[in-house]
Motif scaffolding. Sequence first.
Motif, short mmCIF file in Angstrom:
data_model
loop_
_atom_site.label_atom_id
_atom_site.label_comp_id
_atom_site.label_asym_id
_atom_site.label_seq_id
_atom_site.Cartn_x
_atom_site.Cartn_y
_atom_site.Cartn_z
N TYR A 123 0.84 -1.20 0.00
CA TYR A 123 0.00 0.00 0.00
C TYR A 123 0.87 1.25 0.00
CZ TYR A 123 -3.64 3.31 1.30
OH TYR A 123 -4.50 4.38 1.33
N PHE A 124 1.94 1.22 0.78
CA PHE A 124 2.88 2.35 0.79
C PHE A 124 3.53 2.53 -0.58
CE2 PHE A 124 7.49 3.35 1.31
CZ PHE A 124 7.36 4.71 1.54
N GLY A 125 3.91 1.42 -1.20
CA GLY A 125 4.54 1.51 -2.51
C GLY A 125 3.63 2.08 -3.57
N ALA A 136 9.89 -5.95 3.61
CA ALA A 136 9.15 -5.61 2.39
C ALA A 136 9.19 -4.12 2.11
CB ALA A 136 7.71 -6.10 2.51
N THR A 137 9.05 -3.31 3.16
CA THR A 137 9.04 -1.86 2.99
C THR A 137 10.39 -1.35 2.51
OG1 THR A 137 7.34 -1.58 4.70
CG2 THR A 137 8.66 0.35 4.14
N LEU A 138 11.48 -1.87 3.10
CA LEU A 138 12.80 -1.42 2.66
C LEU A 138 13.05 -1.81 1.21
CD1 LEU A 138 15.42 -0.03 3.38
CD2 LEU A 138 16.34 -2.25 4.11
N ALA A 139 12.61 -2.98 0.81
CA ALA A 139 12.76 -3.39 -0.58
C ALA A 139 12.04 -2.43 -1.51
CB ALA A 139 12.22 -4.81 -0.77
N ILE A 140 10.84 -2.03 -1.14
CA ILE A 140 10.07 -1.10 -1.96
C ILE A 140 10.74 0.27 -1.99
CG2 ILE A 140 7.91 0.23 -1.98
CD1 ILE A 140 6.50 -2.37 -1.11
N ILE A 141 11.26 0.71 -0.86
CA ILE A 141 11.95 2.01 -0.79
C ILE A 141 13.16 2.02 -1.73
CG2 ILE A 141 13.37 3.47 0.70
CD1 ILE A 141 11.46 2.78 2.99
N LEU A 142 13.97 0.97 -1.68
CA LEU A 142 15.19 0.93 -2.47
C LEU A 142 14.92 0.72 -3.95
CD1 LEU A 142 17.49 -1.19 -0.09
CD2 LEU A 142 17.41 1.30 -0.37
N LEU A 143 13.96 -0.14 -4.27
CA LEU A 143 13.67 -0.43 -5.68
C LEU A 143 13.04 0.75 -6.39
CD1 LEU A 143 12.31 -4.10 -5.41
CD2 LEU A 143 14.50 -3.36 -6.40
N ASN A 144 12.28 1.55 -5.65
CA ASN A 144 11.54 2.66 -6.28
C ASN A 144 12.13 4.02 -5.96
OD1 ASN A 144 8.96 1.28 -7.47
ND2 ASN A 144 9.18 0.42 -5.42
N GLY A 145 13.22 4.05 -5.21
CA GLY A 145 13.83 5.32 -4.86
C GLY A 145 12.94 6.21 -4.03
N MET A 146 12.15 5.61 -3.15
CA MET A 146 11.18 6.37 -2.35
C MET A 146 11.79 6.84 -1.04
SD MET A 146 7.86 3.92 -2.95
CE MET A 146 6.80 4.90 -1.87
#
Length: 408
Positions: free
Chosen positions: A29-31, A267-277
């Motif tokens: 949802y955050f992503g 999961a959140t860190l993966a989304i942050i790093l993959l999407n540059g968020m």
Amino acid sequence: MKSFYEKLFQNYWNPYLVMALAGVLSALYFGITHTVWAVTGEFTRLAGHVMALFGADVSNWAYFNLIGMKGTTFTRTDGWIVWGMFAGALIMVLLNSNFKITVPRQKRRWLQAFTGGIVAGFGARLALGCNLAAFFTGVPQFSLHAWMFMIATAGGTFLGAKLVGMSWWKGKPAVTKGAIARKAAKPSAVQPILGGAAAAGYAGLVVYFFASGHKMLGVAALFGALFGILIERAQICFTSAFRDLWISGRATMTKAIIVGMAVSSVATLAIILLNGMEPITKVAGLSTLVGGMLFGLGIVMAGGCETGMMYRLMEGQIVFLPVFIGNVIGAGALAYAWDHLGVYNALVKSGSKISLIDAMGPGAALAATLIVLAAAFIVAVYWQKHYRFKNGFKKGAAAHVAKTTANR
């Protein structure tokens, strides 16, 4: 099919699996939306809308400008997360034939629930989040304020456990002579039909949002319903996660929530790093500690946190309606006190946003988070094994169990 239906709807789900799934969903949802699973921010906006209806000009209130008041609760993603949770929980309650209007036997519970809701709502918004945004989804965002809030909430629930254990709070129990024979209630034939109709109608609403170009509303409505389904099926309540530690030593819910945060952190860190968020970081300061303490105290007084209040209200436990109303009032009171009564200057201004990712780097932040969560899980296991019924809050039968255990 009957066996599958019974397993799916008539048995509660494993809380560890549910919280792990909730952790993954909250990260997704955050992503997608760049915001987090949260509820009390929308409660605050509802309070602002109600005050505006009665003629108050809230346009220049600093807190409302901070959280944003654009649109209505039905045109905001945060709004549909809330209403989706209510809807998802209600659908599952109906499919399970578990809806039944119940009222508390003691009239004092109405006032206690209402007061607890106010205290919890005020505390949550002072800390800029409740058990979700400042705890379950705050820790995976690697925001220091979430850890401070967690510790303060534990302290608040400890005080709350002491409070609700006092005789003047509990009152005199209603005593009846003899045993009362009760027939097991037959499952309702109508409720599952209503639940199926509600599910179909809500699915249609989600489809409408996507088809009409309101994709983010559709995402929020969908995820909100999924979160509502999960919390109802596993009876997830953050109040019990803390309160049960102090009253009975039971730590099942505590451990399940820890597992969920660990999964969500990865999961959140993966989304942050993959999407540059950028992770969402909130102010850590005195306001976090005071707010967390008040929140912890309030949820024990009320008998449930925001998530617990939602599914219990959908089950027909109407004592949680004043909890909901109290939450909205408490959140609105904080919005007023923020600048009108100097709360911001006294408790918030000196704080700062501290991101563990910025301070330590992504890898170290994740490692530190998982290590601390693992330590908390071990402590919870030890606590449940060695301190169950040994803390003095329980009386009667539990006190007898403690005495018996000590004499072995």
